[in-house]
Scaffold this motif. Structure first.
Motif, PDB file in Angstrom:
ATOM      1  N   ALA A 225     -27.588   9.182 -21.753  1.00  0.00           N
ATOM      2  CA  ALA A 225     -27.634   9.322 -20.294  1.00  0.00           C
ATOM      3  C   ALA A 225     -28.318   8.109 -19.670  1.00  0.00           C
ATOM      4  O   ALA A 225     -27.890   7.611 -18.621  1.00  0.00           O
ATOM      5  CB  ALA A 225     -28.361  10.618 -19.912  1.00  0.00           C
ATOM      6  N   SER A 226     -29.381   7.610 -20.314  1.00  0.00           N
ATOM      7  CA  SER A 226     -30.100   6.465 -19.762  1.00  0.00           C
ATOM      8  C   SER A 226     -29.273   5.187 -19.853  1.00  0.00           C
ATOM      9  O   SER A 226     -29.230   4.404 -18.906  1.00  0.00           O
ATOM     10  CB  SER A 226     -31.429   6.273 -20.492  1.00  0.00           C
ATOM     11  OG  SER A 226     -32.225   7.415 -20.329  1.00  0.00           O
ATOM     12  N   LEU A 227     -28.605   4.986 -20.996  1.00  0.00           N
ATOM     13  CA  LEU A 227     -27.781   3.782 -21.151  1.00  0.00           C
ATOM     14  C   LEU A 227     -26.638   3.781 -20.143  1.00  0.00           C
ATOM     15  O   LEU A 227     -26.275   2.742 -19.586  1.00  0.00           O
ATOM     16  CB  LEU A 227     -27.233   3.695 -22.578  1.00  0.00           C
ATOM     17  CG  LEU A 227     -28.273   3.300 -23.638  1.00  0.00           C
ATOM     18  CD1 LEU A 227     -27.692   3.428 -25.037  1.00  0.00           C
ATOM     19  CD2 LEU A 227     -28.752   1.872 -23.389  1.00  0.00           C
ATOM     20  N   LEU A 228     -26.102   4.961 -19.899  1.00  0.00           N
ATOM     21  CA  LEU A 228     -25.019   5.086 -18.925  1.00  0.00           C
ATOM     22  C   LEU A 228     -25.531   4.746 -17.518  1.00  0.00           C
ATOM     23  O   LEU A 228     -24.900   3.999 -16.765  1.00  0.00           O
ATOM     24  CB  LEU A 228     -24.492   6.522 -18.964  1.00  0.00           C
ATOM     25  CG  LEU A 228     -23.065   6.800 -18.517  1.00  0.00           C
ATOM     26  CD1 LEU A 228     -22.096   5.861 -19.194  1.00  0.00           C
ATOM     27  CD2 LEU A 228     -22.711   8.247 -18.824  1.00  0.00           C
ATOM     28  N   THR A 229     -26.694   5.279 -17.179  1.00  0.00           N
ATOM     29  CA  THR A 229     -27.260   5.026 -15.847  1.00  0.00           C
ATOM     30  C   THR A 229     -27.636   3.556 -15.691  1.00  0.00           C
ATOM     31  O   THR A 229     -27.396   2.957 -14.636  1.00  0.00           O
ATOM     32  CB  THR A 229     -28.499   5.917 -15.630  1.00  0.00           C
ATOM     33  OG1 THR A 229     -28.138   7.270 -15.886  1.00  0.00           O
ATOM     34  CG2 THR A 229     -29.012   5.797 -14.208  1.00  0.00           C
ATOM     35  N   ALA A 230     -28.220   2.973 -16.738  1.00  0.00           N
ATOM     36  CA  ALA A 230     -28.618   1.561 -16.674  1.00  0.00           C
ATOM     37  C   ALA A 230     -27.398   0.680 -16.404  1.00  0.00           C
ATOM     38  O   ALA A 230     -27.449  -0.251 -15.592  1.00  0.00           O
ATOM     39  CB  ALA A 230     -29.308   1.155 -17.973  1.00  0.00           C
ATOM     40  N   ALA A 231     -26.287   1.001 -17.066  1.00  0.00           N
ATOM     41  CA  ALA A 231     -25.072   0.212 -16.846  1.00  0.00           C
ATOM     42  C   ALA A 231     -24.525   0.429 -15.443  1.00  0.00           C
ATOM     43  O   ALA A 231     -24.047  -0.505 -14.798  1.00  0.00           O
ATOM     44  CB  ALA A 231     -24.018   0.593 -17.887  1.00  0.00           C
ATOM     45  N   ALA A 232     -24.617   1.663 -14.953  1.00  0.00           N
ATOM     46  CA  ALA A 232     -24.151   1.949 -13.598  1.00  0.00           C
ATOM     47  C   ALA A 232     -24.962   1.145 -12.585  1.00  0.00           C
ATOM     48  O   ALA A 232     -24.409   0.576 -11.638  1.00  0.00           O
ATOM     49  CB  ALA A 232     -24.264   3.450 -13.306  1.00  0.00           C
ATOM     50  N   VAL A 233     -26.269   1.055 -12.801  1.00  0.00           N
ATOM     51  CA  VAL A 233     -27.118   0.265 -11.910  1.00  0.00           C
ATOM     52  C   VAL A 233     -26.720  -1.206 -11.980  1.00  0.00           C
ATOM     53  O   VAL A 233     -26.655  -1.895 -10.962  1.00  0.00           O
ATOM     54  CB  VAL A 233     -28.606   0.429 -12.285  1.00  0.00           C
ATOM     55  CG1 VAL A 233     -29.459  -0.478 -11.407  1.00  0.00           C
ATOM     56  CG2 VAL A 233     -29.035   1.863 -12.105  1.00  0.00           C
ATOM     57  N   ALA A 234     -26.434  -1.685 -13.179  1.00  0.00           N
ATOM     58  CA  ALA A 234     -26.121  -3.099 -13.337  1.00  0.00           C
ATOM     59  C   ALA A 234     -24.857  -3.489 -12.582  1.00  0.00           C
ATOM     60  O   ALA A 234     -24.773  -4.568 -12.017  1.00  0.00           O
ATOM     61  CB  ALA A 234     -25.976  -3.439 -14.820  1.00  0.00           C
ATOM     62  N   VAL A 235     -23.854  -2.606 -12.523  1.00  0.00           N
ATOM     63  CA  VAL A 235     -22.615  -2.983 -11.848  1.00  0.00           C
ATOM     64  C   VAL A 235     -22.572  -2.569 -10.381  1.00  0.00           C
ATOM     65  O   VAL A 235     -21.756  -3.071  -9.624  1.00  0.00           O
ATOM     66  CB  VAL A 235     -21.355  -2.435 -12.563  1.00  0.00           C
ATOM     67  CG1 VAL A 235     -21.216  -3.071 -13.920  1.00  0.00           C
ATOM     68  CG2 VAL A 235     -21.401  -0.926 -12.655  1.00  0.00           C
ATOM     69  N   SER A 236     -23.467  -1.679  -9.952  1.00  0.00           N
ATOM     70  CA  SER A 236     -23.327  -1.188  -8.578  1.00  0.00           C
ATOM     71  C   SER A 236     -24.649  -0.895  -7.888  1.00  0.00           C
ATOM     72  O   SER A 236     -24.658  -0.270  -6.833  1.00  0.00           O
ATOM     73  CB  SER A 236     -22.470   0.079  -8.566  1.00  0.00           C
ATOM     74  OG  SER A 236     -23.126   1.088  -9.301  1.00  0.00           O
TER      75      SER A 236
END
Lengths: 313, 267
Positions: A225-236
């Motif tokens: 869940a954290s890796l997914l959120t971190a990537a979401a933050v990075a792109v948007s």
């Protein structure tokens, strides 16, 4: 019936995001238009993926910390990402990917710290400690961010904040590609945890008695869940509210069993963010609203309606 | 007595991290199929710890715990959940749930990762609901149930695991007489008719004496006495362990305890 409705809503939101925009593109030219192909289409896809990722991550974390108020940014990731982005600007690190990578790195550092603090007695992950650690790490990162911002020039920090809250304006086929390569693994890990999360909701000891390997499960869900959120933050950037309100809307429609809930949350999150982004870039065109404001403005009334229905039955 | 030995914990000792004394200091508990053992003792005497060690949730600092001849710690949680069903003392679900959904979770250890529930899973759930007499409750929300109904539903979930050993930790702690008796009779019937081995932790000395084959009496982590209820539950032993004077009188062949007035109020 519910799945059909959600599917239609998702498709409609996606089509709307491609058709509607500040520049008028006649329907006949939709397939050949440069605006559609290089701007709207990747942005619609990215909105859908990021919204889905945030909602899926939120629903899973709610089950992990056994608290219905959890959302993807509860665990300090937004603070870490913000600090990363501000640092990159303060240190004048250039290049098109500098900000996303710095934000991603910041989120990862925050995730690592929170995880380490959440480990009790060396090996057991305590969800209650995890929440406290997330709040503490997030607050510390915010403090450092504010310190850097107050010492730097106004235009620089404006850039950092515009980016961090800028939503999907940086969408391109490159970011879509990054999301398409990166998202599937954590998404699959979380979907596979659906039934174990049902069992974990009863509490850790009852879950063990029912046959769940509780510690590996908690680690898996937290990291995915954290890796997914971190990537979401990075792109948007940081997009609030999707990860909290969509899981709850889906809980109202599908109940709390995670096998239907998690995929429904992904679809619902994608739908809400695609819709919100369409509003964000057309409502005050040629300027843009931060999409986080729109997710709240669109999401809260829908949420309130569902909440009424939910508590009435 | 040649029924299969299901649980075999021998001289197990355990100390919680940071504690100054052993929570459990050399206690044994062995059960064959169809046996019903009650574990009695004051609060903090090590009853729940004994179960945790016996089921491999805690590793003993001395002694051995085995299930079906294999060390408890060597079992995977999943394989063990097909053999042992537990109704734990505490459980709290922050998300609302229906009766059938929660009983279906009993099938967790029988289900594969991605596949849905098979017909035999639904059959096991139906059987468990029937045995616990909660079929009419199947579509109710858990929060609408009474205390007695809720405990029967949790027992049904443990039965849906299709276990050979059932462990109940103070299952009747907040129940009235009728629901308490119904639960004890149900558990006794499960042992007699279906050959389940049953370990029941309880504070109800009198019901344990009437329903259990064997009683294990714990005090401060040690086994004070074990054996048939009549052998274990003497006035002197019960007074010593629970710290209160009692009289023991037989009823239908089982010793029944009557706590005495202390006599301090003017006698």
């Amino acid at each position: 019936m519910r799945w059909l409705g959600l599917g239609v809503a998702a498709a409609a939101a996606f089509v709307l995001a491609v058709v509607v925009g500040p520049a008028h593109v006649p329907l006949a030219n939709l397939m050949t238009s440069d605006i559609v192909r290089s701007l709207r289409l990747p942005r619609a896809i990215l909105a859908f993926l990021v919204g889905g990722a945030l909602a899926l991550s939120g629903a899973s974390l709610q089950a992990l910390v056994r608290n219905p108020l959890a959302d993807p940014f509860l665990l300090g990731l937004s603070g870490g990402a913000g600090l990363g982005a501000v640092l990159a600007i303060a240190l004048r690190i250039g290049g098109p990917w500098a900000l996303p990578l710095a934000a991603f790195a910041g989120a990862l550092v925050a995730m690592g710290l929170v995880y380490r603090l959440g480990l009790v007695g060396g090996s057991a992950l305590d969800p209650r400690v995890l929440i406290l650690a997330g709040v503490a790490v997030g607050a510390f990162a915010s403090a450092v961010t504010t310190a850097i911002v107050s010492l730097s020039e106004a235009t620089q920090l404006r850039n950092a904040f515009l980016w961090l809250w800028g939503g999907l304006s940086g969408a391109s086929w490159d970011t879509v590609l990054v999301a398409c390569v990166y998202f599937p693994l954590p998404v699959l890990v979380l979907l596979a945890a659906a039934r174990p999360l049902d069992v974990l909701a009863l509490g850790e000891e009852p879950a063990r008695h029912l046959g769940a390997d509780v510690e590996p499960l908690k680690r898996r869900v937290y990291l995915a869940a954290s890796l997914l959120t971190a990537a979401a933050v990075a792109v948007s950037g940081v997009i609030g509210f999707v990860g909290l309100v969509v899981p709850h809307a889906m809980r109202a429609l599908w109940g709390h069993q995670h096998r239907p809930l998690l995929p429904a949350a992904f679809l619902g999150g994608g739908t809400l963010l695609a819709l919100s982004d369409t509003v964000a870039r057309t409502f005050v065109a040629p300027r843009e609203l931060p999409v986080g404001i729109v997710t709240a403005l669109v999401g809260v009334p829908v949420f309130a309606l569902l909440l009424r229905r939910w508590t009435a039955s | 007595m040649d029924r299969e030995l299901i649980l075999d914990a021998r001289d197990v000792a355990y100390r919680y991290p940071g504690a100054v004394r052993d929570a459990l200091a050399g206690v044994s508990l062995a059960l064959r199929a169809g046996a019903f053992h009650a574990v009695l003792g004051p609060n903090g005497s090590g009853k729940t710890t004994l179960v945790r060690v016996a089921l491999g949730l805690l590793s003993p600092r001395a002694g051995t715990a085995a299930i079906l001849g294999r060390a408890a710690a060597a079992w995977s949680r999943r394989d063990l959940a097909r053999i042992v069903g537990v109704v734990a003392q505490r459980e709290e679900n922050p998300f609302p749930q229906r009766v059938r959904e929660t009983v279906l979770l009993g099938r967790f250890a029988h289900l594969s990762l991605w596949a849905g529930e098979r017909p035999e899973d639904h059959e096991a759930v139906s059987r468990a609901l029937e045995r616990c007499d909660v079929v009419p409750l199947a579509d109710r929300w858990l929060w609408t149930l009474s205390g007695g109904e809720y405990q029967r539903v949790r027992l049904a979930r443990a039965l849906a695991q299709e276990p050979r050993l059932l462990v109940l930790d103070e299952p009747t702690a907040s129940l009235d007489i009728r629901h308490e008796m119904e639960l004890f009779e149900l558990v006794r019937a499960l042992a007699d008719r279906h050959g389940l081995a049953v370990v029941l932790i309880t504070h109800h000395v009198n019901l344990a004496a009437r329903f259990a084959d064997q009683v294990l009496l714990l005090a401060e982590g040690r086994a004070v006495a074990r054996g048939s209820p009549a052998a274990v539950l003497t006035a002197e032993t019960v007074r010593r362990v629970f710290g209160w004077p009692v009289a023991i009188a037989p009823f239908e062949g089982a010793p029944q305890m009557i706590p005495l007035r202390s006599g301090k109020d003017g006698v």
